[in-house]
Each structure stands twice: as structure tokens, then as C-alpha cells.
Enzyme design. Structure first.
Site, short mmCIF file in Angstrom:
data_model
loop_
_atom_site.label_atom_id
_atom_site.label_comp_id
_atom_site.label_asym_id
_atom_site.label_seq_id
_atom_site.Cartn_x
_atom_site.Cartn_y
_atom_site.Cartn_z
N HIS A 30 -39.12 -26.91 29.35
CA HIS A 30 -37.68 -26.95 29.08
C HIS A 30 -37.08 -28.18 29.76
CE1 HIS A 30 -33.45 -25.88 29.09
NE2 HIS A 30 -33.73 -25.08 28.08
N GLY B 278 -26.21 -26.75 26.38
CA GLY B 278 -25.16 -26.27 27.27
C GLY B 278 -23.89 -27.11 27.23
N GLU C 292 -35.17 -29.74 21.40
CA GLU C 292 -33.88 -29.52 22.05
C GLU C 292 -33.33 -30.86 22.56
OE1 GLU C 292 -33.42 -25.28 23.58
OE2 GLU C 292 -34.57 -26.33 25.09
N SER D 127 -26.87 -25.58 21.98
CA SER D 127 -25.56 -25.03 21.60
C SER D 127 -25.59 -24.32 20.25
CB SER D 127 -24.49 -26.12 21.65
OG SER D 127 -24.37 -26.63 22.97
N LYS E 131 -32.15 -18.30 31.30
CA LYS E 131 -32.10 -19.22 32.45
C LYS E 131 -31.96 -18.42 33.74
CE LYS E 131 -29.96 -22.58 29.41
NZ LYS E 131 -29.49 -23.92 29.30
N GLU F 131 -34.54 -28.60 31.46
CA GLU F 131 -34.07 -28.38 32.84
C GLU F 131 -35.24 -28.44 33.82
OE1 GLU F 131 -31.91 -24.79 31.96
OE2 GLU F 131 -30.51 -25.99 30.78
N ASN G 246 -32.99 -17.83 25.86
CA ASN G 246 -33.38 -18.29 27.19
C ASN G 246 -32.25 -17.94 28.15
OD1 ASN G 246 -34.10 -19.71 29.47
ND2 ASN G 246 -33.62 -21.73 28.61
C1 PEP Z 1 -31.48 -23.79 26.12
O1 PEP Z 1 -31.30 -23.34 27.24
O2 PEP Z 1 -32.62 -23.98 25.71
C2 PEP Z 1 -30.30 -24.06 25.29
C3 PEP Z 1 -30.50 -24.55 24.10
O3 PEP Z 1 -29.06 -23.77 25.82
P1 PEP Z 1 -27.65 -23.71 25.02
O4 PEP Z 1 -27.89 -22.87 23.79
O5 PEP Z 1 -26.70 -23.10 25.98
O6 PEP Z 1 -27.31 -25.12 24.66
#
Ligand code: PEP
Length: 251
Positions: A95, A173, A167, A213, A11, A97, A9
């Protein structure tokens, strides 16, 4: 029997040129990956050009969101059919976000997932608890509510086009990954819930990705868990080498 999925992703990062350069770098690095589906999700404006760049490769294309109507007076929205037209096979929906900053709810996730499936896209439907919810022992009830709402009214056949991404919001992040065991216990909970809500064969077949992460050095432990079928990767997908290393978890 469940083909693992490693999805990046991107973003709100990268111009069209940078996106094309990244997939061009990635293509040879993942060309020999067997038994894993590799997906990248650039920004909307780069989709069509990235689609051209990955033609004939084993990389698939996802959008990061979609609307639930195919056309109409909906200024600013992008329909699932238009994503298909731009070369997408997948779309990320719900997601954290989008839930946090753009008012996404289980109801809108559900409408978008249905519209995506109707357009022939695979929907990567995201769920996950906040840190405060985990700390107050609400993880399972939050996930249950999100799964029930987000996937309401889907048929068993629709599940051929559903991928679930667990997630934990506190791990996105932040550099904090759920431990292998923490992730696995939520993944098996989701699979058992899907068995109850739909049926056992749907639950056995649905891919459940972990996101939060994921990095080259923690992916193997996560992927060794019986109910983790892949990863949704943010930060580590923005460069070809770490993302390719994650996608090579099985070599
Ligand atoms: C994500 O954006 O879905 C995500 C898991 O980000 P990160 O791997 O940076 O934690």
C-alpha cells in the site's frame, strides 16, 4: 469472467469491538450480493475476532501487510501463515502508505507477495504514481517499474493468488478520484504489461482494482470501465452503508 472484488482497507482505525460491530452491520447488507467478492481489512489485533464474526457469511478477511518469513527472530513482524491461522484469505501488500512511511520497496513487496502466495493467501499488490510523477508524465514508467519489481519471478500459476490494485497516490484519502478514463488507461496498460511479462491468459484473468476516493457515487462509472475489476476502498469502508452501497455497484 473476472469476479469483481470490493475490498475495504480500514487502515489504523477501529478497536476490536468496533471492528466486530462494523462487520456485523455489514453482513446483512451484503448477504445477497451476487457476483462480487467482498473483503475487509481490519487492523491485526482485530483479525481473529472479525474472522469469527464473518464465519458463514460472504465477507472475506484481509490483513493490511505481512512479513516475508514464516518465523524467526523478527520482532514485531507477522507471518503470512499466522494471518491464515487468524482467518485471513487475503493480504494487502505494498500500500502506498507502507511505501511512503515504512520504507516498503518493490523488492520487499515482491518478497511479501511470494511468501503470501506460499502460505495460501491471495495478495492484493498495490501500485500507483505520486502527483509529481503524473504531472511530469511518468505515470506509465513508474507503474511499469513497480509491476515488474513487485511481481518479479512469479509463475503463471501464482497469478491465481494475485490481485493488483492501482491506486494513484494523489487520489488516496484526498477526495480526488481519477476520472474513469484516467483509471481505465492505466488499468489497460497494466493488463497489457502483464500479457507481455507473463502471458495473455494470465493478463485476461488477473483482477485489477482501482483505489483512490472510491465512493457510492463514483463507483458505477469506474466499474463500467472494461479493465477495472473492483475497488480498494479506504475512507468509505469505515461505515457499513457506504461500503455496502459500493459493493452493490452492479445492482
Ligand atoms: C486506500 O486506503 O487504499 C484508499 C484508496 O483510501 P481512500 O478510499 O480513502 O482514498
Amino acid at each position: 469472467m473476472r469476479m469483481p472484488v470490493i475490498a475495504g482497507n480500514w487502515k489504523l482505525f477501529k478497536t476490536i469491538g468496533e471492528s466486530v460491530a462494523l462487520v456485523n452491520e455489514l453482513k446483512p447488507l451484503v448477504a445477497n450480493n451476487k457476483g462480487v467478492e467482498v473483503v475487509v481489512a481490519p487492523v491485526f489485533t482485530a483479525l481473529s475476532r472479525v474472522s469469527d464474526a464473518i464465519a458463514g457469511s460472504n465477507i472475506k478477511l484481509a490483513a493490511q501487510d505481512c512479513f516475508w518469513e514464516e518465523e524467526g527472530a523478527f520482532t514485531g513482524e507477522v507471518a503470512p501463515g499466522l494471518l491464515k491461522d487468524a482467518g485471513c484469505s487475503h493480504v494487502i501488500i505494498g500500500h502506498s502508505e507502507r511505501r511512503q512511511y515504512f520504507g516498503e520497496t518493490d523488492l520487499t513487496v515482491n518478497k511479501k507477495a511470494k511468501a503470501a502466495i506460499a502460505a495460501g493467501l491471495s495478495a492484493i499488490v498495490c501500485v500507483g504514481e505520486l502527483l509529481a510523477e503524473r504531472e511530469s508524465n511518468q505515470t506509465f514508467s513508474v507503474i511499469e517499474t513497480q509491476i515488474k519489481g513487485s511481481l518479479a519471478g512469479l509463475t503463471a500459476d501464482d497469478f491465481a493468488k494475485i490481485v493488483i490494485a492501482y491506486e494513484p497516490v494523489w487520489a488516496i484519502g484526498t477526495g480526488k478520484t481519477a476520472s474513469d478514463a484516467q483509471a481505465q488507461e492505466v488499468h489497460i496498460f497494466i493488463r497489457q504489461l502483464i500479457a507481455r511479462l507473463f502471458n495473455q491468459s494470465v493478463a485476461d484473468a488477473v483482477r485489477i482494482l482501482y483505489g483512490g476516493s472510491v465512493k457510492p457515487d463514483n463507483v458505477k462509472g469506474l466499474m463500467a470501465q472494461p479493465d477495472i475489476d473492483g475497488a480498494l476502498v479506504g475512507g468509505a469502508s469505515l461505515k457499513a452503508e457506504p461500503f455496502a452501497a459500493i459493493a452493490a455497484f452492479n445492482v
